[in-house]
Design a protein around this motif. Structure first.
Motif, PDB file in Angstrom:
ATOM      1  N   HIS A 165       0.892  -1.159   0.000  1.00  0.00           N
ATOM      2  CA  HIS A 165       0.000   0.000   0.000  1.00  0.00           C
ATOM      3  C   HIS A 165       0.931   1.209   0.000  1.00  0.00           C
ATOM      4  O   HIS A 165       1.611   1.479   0.997  1.00  0.00           O
ATOM      5  CB  HIS A 165      -0.895   0.018   1.244  1.00  0.00           C
ATOM      6  N   ILE A 166       0.948   1.932  -1.092  1.00  0.00           N
ATOM      7  CA  ILE A 166       1.973   2.943  -1.300  1.00  0.00           C
ATOM      8  C   ILE A 166       1.409   4.334  -1.011  1.00  0.00           C
ATOM      9  O   ILE A 166       0.301   4.670  -1.428  1.00  0.00           O
ATOM     10  CB  ILE A 166       2.510   2.878  -2.756  1.00  0.00           C
ATOM     11  N   ARG A 167       2.218   5.130  -0.322  1.00  0.00           N
ATOM     12  CA  ARG A 167       1.895   6.526  -0.038  1.00  0.00           C
ATOM     13  C   ARG A 167       3.019   7.371  -0.630  1.00  0.00           C
ATOM     14  O   ARG A 167       4.161   7.275  -0.192  1.00  0.00           O
ATOM     15  CB  ARG A 167       1.791   6.723   1.467  1.00  0.00           C
ATOM     16  N   VAL A 168       2.708   8.160  -1.657  1.00  0.00           N
ATOM     17  CA  VAL A 168       3.709   8.953  -2.362  1.00  0.00           C
ATOM     18  C   VAL A 168       3.576  10.414  -1.935  1.00  0.00           C
ATOM     19  O   VAL A 168       2.469  10.959  -1.870  1.00  0.00           O
ATOM     20  CB  VAL A 168       3.520   8.843  -3.895  1.00  0.00           C
ATOM     21  N   THR A 169       4.724  11.045  -1.669  1.00  0.00           N
ATOM     22  CA  THR A 169       4.762  12.464  -1.317  1.00  0.00           C
ATOM     23  C   THR A 169       5.827  13.138  -2.178  1.00  0.00           C
ATOM     24  O   THR A 169       6.976  12.691  -2.215  1.00  0.00           O
ATOM     25  CB  THR A 169       5.116  12.657   0.163  1.00  0.00           C
ATOM     26  N   ILE A 170       5.442  14.201  -2.883  1.00  0.00           N
ATOM     27  CA  ILE A 170       6.386  14.958  -3.708  1.00  0.00           C
ATOM     28  C   ILE A 170       6.766  16.229  -2.973  1.00  0.00           C
ATOM     29  O   ILE A 170       5.911  16.978  -2.513  1.00  0.00           O
ATOM     30  CB  ILE A 170       5.768  15.280  -5.081  1.00  0.00           C
TER      31      ILE A 170
END
Length: 148
Positions: A139-144
């Motif tokens: 379960h991926i959580r991406v933050t830029i």
């Protein structure tokens, strides 16, 4: 009185019958320390542990439920490297910290561009879909983050 004699004789007969041995010797089962003689087959000289563990074809990874014990086994660091590799394929992004906690992966991505909140969410969604195809078990959580 007859009862007492009969009871004494039957008790004596019972106790001597349990321990009767014609040779007056105890014949133990043929066995070495830890029972290695019991593991030997008819023609082999060595037991299983002495012979087969030294064999090149011996494989410990036959059951998928057991932990892989080879030196090149995959681990969390390989998964983190895979996340970084997928991010590097996108030219405008640079991989940051990748944390894996159980089935959750927290991926930080750095960029030189400045995005509005709407554009940043859109880019995070695109990157999320790309990473999800590469590593579907997390379960991926991406933050830029901008480098401004």
């Amino acid at each position: 009185m007859k009862r007492m004699v009969f009871l004494a004789l039957s008790l004596l007969l019972f106790l001597t019958g349990c321990n009767w041995n014609p040779n007056h010797e105890y014949h133990a089962q043929r066995e070495d320390i830890d029972g290695t003689n019991l593991m030997e087959s008819g023609t082999r000289k060595n037991s299983f542990y002495e012979e087969d563990l030294q064999d090149e074809d011996y494989n410990t990874n036959q059951n998928p439920n057991f932990i892989d014990l080879t030196e090149d086994r995959p681990d969390i660091g390989d998964d983190q490297d895979k996340f970084r590799e997928v991010i590097e394929l996108k030219s405008e992004f640079k991989p940051g910290a990748v944390f894996i906690n159980g089935a959750n992966a927290y991926v930080t991505v750095h960029t030189d561009k400045s995005y509005s909140n709407k554009d940043r969410k859109k880019e995070e969604k695109k990157l999320y879909e790309t990473l999800q195809k590469a590593m579907p078990r997390y379960h991926i959580r991406v933050t830029i983050h901008d480098n401004d």
